[in-house]
Design a protein around this motif. Sequence first.
Motif, short mmCIF file in Angstrom:
data_model
loop_
_atom_site.label_atom_id
_atom_site.label_comp_id
_atom_site.label_asym_id
_atom_site.label_seq_id
_atom_site.Cartn_x
_atom_site.Cartn_y
_atom_site.Cartn_z
N SER A 250 38.78 -19.65 81.57
CA SER A 250 37.93 -20.88 81.25
C SER A 250 36.73 -20.89 80.53
O SER A 250 36.60 -21.56 79.41
N ASP A 251 35.78 -19.88 80.87
CA ASP A 251 34.63 -19.72 80.24
C ASP A 251 34.81 -19.01 79.13
O ASP A 251 34.25 -19.39 77.66
N LEU B 82 36.04 -21.73 76.45
CA LEU B 82 35.06 -22.79 75.93
C LEU B 82 34.18 -21.95 74.75
O LEU B 82 33.68 -22.43 73.85
N GLY C 54 41.79 -29.33 76.35
CA GLY C 54 41.54 -30.41 76.97
C GLY C 54 42.68 -30.70 77.94
O GLY C 54 42.32 -31.26 79.04
N LEU D 297 41.99 -27.51 81.14
CA LEU D 297 40.92 -27.46 81.98
C LEU D 297 40.64 -28.46 82.98
O LEU D 297 40.21 -28.19 84.13
N TRP E 166 29.54 -25.93 85.54
CA TRP E 166 30.97 -26.09 84.82
C TRP E 166 30.70 -27.32 84.16
O TRP E 166 31.43 -27.47 83.02
N TRP E 167 30.33 -28.53 84.73
CA TRP E 167 30.16 -29.81 84.11
C TRP E 167 28.96 -29.67 82.88
O TRP E 167 29.34 -30.19 81.77
N TYR F 188 30.93 -27.65 80.01
CA TYR F 188 32.09 -28.69 79.46
C TYR F 188 31.04 -29.77 78.35
O TYR F 188 31.59 -29.95 77.36
N THR G 100 29.82 -27.98 75.41
CA THR G 100 31.07 -27.68 74.36
C THR G 100 31.51 -28.99 73.57
O THR G 100 31.35 -28.87 72.36
N LEU G 101 31.62 -30.02 74.51
CA LEU G 101 32.22 -31.26 73.89
C LEU G 101 31.05 -31.96 73.10
O LEU G 101 31.43 -32.25 71.57
#
Length: 471
Positions: A77-78, A81, A192, A195, A215-216, A219, A222-223
């Motif tokens: 996941s890391d 991103l 999208g 994750l 993590w939030w 996210y 990145t977004l």
Amino acid sequence: MTQSSTAITGRVRLAAARPLPRRRAPRRWWRDLAGSLAVLSMVVVTALWIAGGGIRNLSGLGEPATTLGRLTGLWASDLLLIQVLLMTRIPWVERSYGQDWLARRHRLTGFASFWLMITHVTLITVGYAQSGDGRFLRTAWRLVATYPGMLLAAAGTILLILVVILSVRAARRRLRYESWHLLHLYAYLGVGLALPHQIWTGADFGFSPLARAYWWGLYAATLGAVVAFRVALPLWRSVYHRLRVAQVVAEAPGVVSVYLRGHHLERLPVRAGQFFLWRFLDGPGWTRANPFTLSAGPAPDLLRITVKDSGDGSRRARHLRPGTRVLIEGPYGTLTTARSQGRPPLLIAAGVGITTMRALLDDLGPADVGAVLLYRTRDRSRAVFRAELDDLARRHGVRVVYLEGGRAAHGSWLPAHRGADDVAVLRWLVPDVADREAYLCGPPSWMTSVRADLRAAGMTDSLIHSEEFAW
């Protein structure tokens, strides 16, 4: 060429004589900071996993497989991103690394994330199967069908697998740039979808407020970067500068120059050697962007790109009508005079790579007496910008050498020849080659050959500047 096009091209030729704002070279610490943050993120992820208990029970296969599956999933996941961030085109990072370097790391990071994701899925399924009835496939189906977010994750995984398969070089070579660009957008959809299950079912979100905050935050960052630098900034520049096609001029068989006018172009942070992603609003297909480099130094009210007919996007350029509106994304690229170390420049181009070299000659300016251009072309009479290059040679002392002829059988960057080896020919063409710095633009394999001969002739890597369109 019509009278009006002559007037326009005349203004482009004088761009070097007109004082334009100098763009500041990228700061080295941006490169160090970006790389350090990427490494630090993996350390943080591992530390959070350890703080969450790591491997608590080594008896049996179920618990170790499940907890290692959690770790590989977190790493995947890391990296996923980070992979997105690498191609977000954050201006400071892009200017520090260059798009070709970022694209290569994006590719490597993507493959690493993919295999970690596959390992995660396998280990988690094995762990749950060992804790249940021991049936792998039945457990996999139960996870997908009953756990929150897992159906979306499965769909996202399938999309990411599709993108990875199409990213293998053998498959990618068979795709047009436009097709690859469209298919690659599915990677964002895959991210999208894949994750969210981490939020709903991930143990690391449940046990620690610190893990949830990390993590939030990742996210959101990145977004935010995607929205800011891939959507908002390009739209703002397109709306503010209001670029439109002024004229399309044939330069050589299959090659045209597109002249563009706009509003306050002196405020556009671009310099010779950089490229934009261009979208011409001329009908169906306008959503697919194509990378084209400026082929002349930017003027306060005029830009020029030169396009070779090599695909759907480039083929459309010859049919553009004056007044066509243009959307831009960029500028990108680091093959500029900001890299200069003050040595006499040696510019080496092949084919349509002359467009970048032509723009750099404007930015180098007539003060750089002793500039040499080696231009690899099949036929001098059909060379792109021949009249402009001859004019630069006559008025500003640029030595232009046309390397004419067919392609050499042994993969040389020079045309087919007999006798001396390539390094000897290079030294004969440019006796002081070791005292210069080089700018290269052409096909990747051709540039690899040029670099090898420049090194053999005594030029260090730090004095060889090049950049590839990587996709």
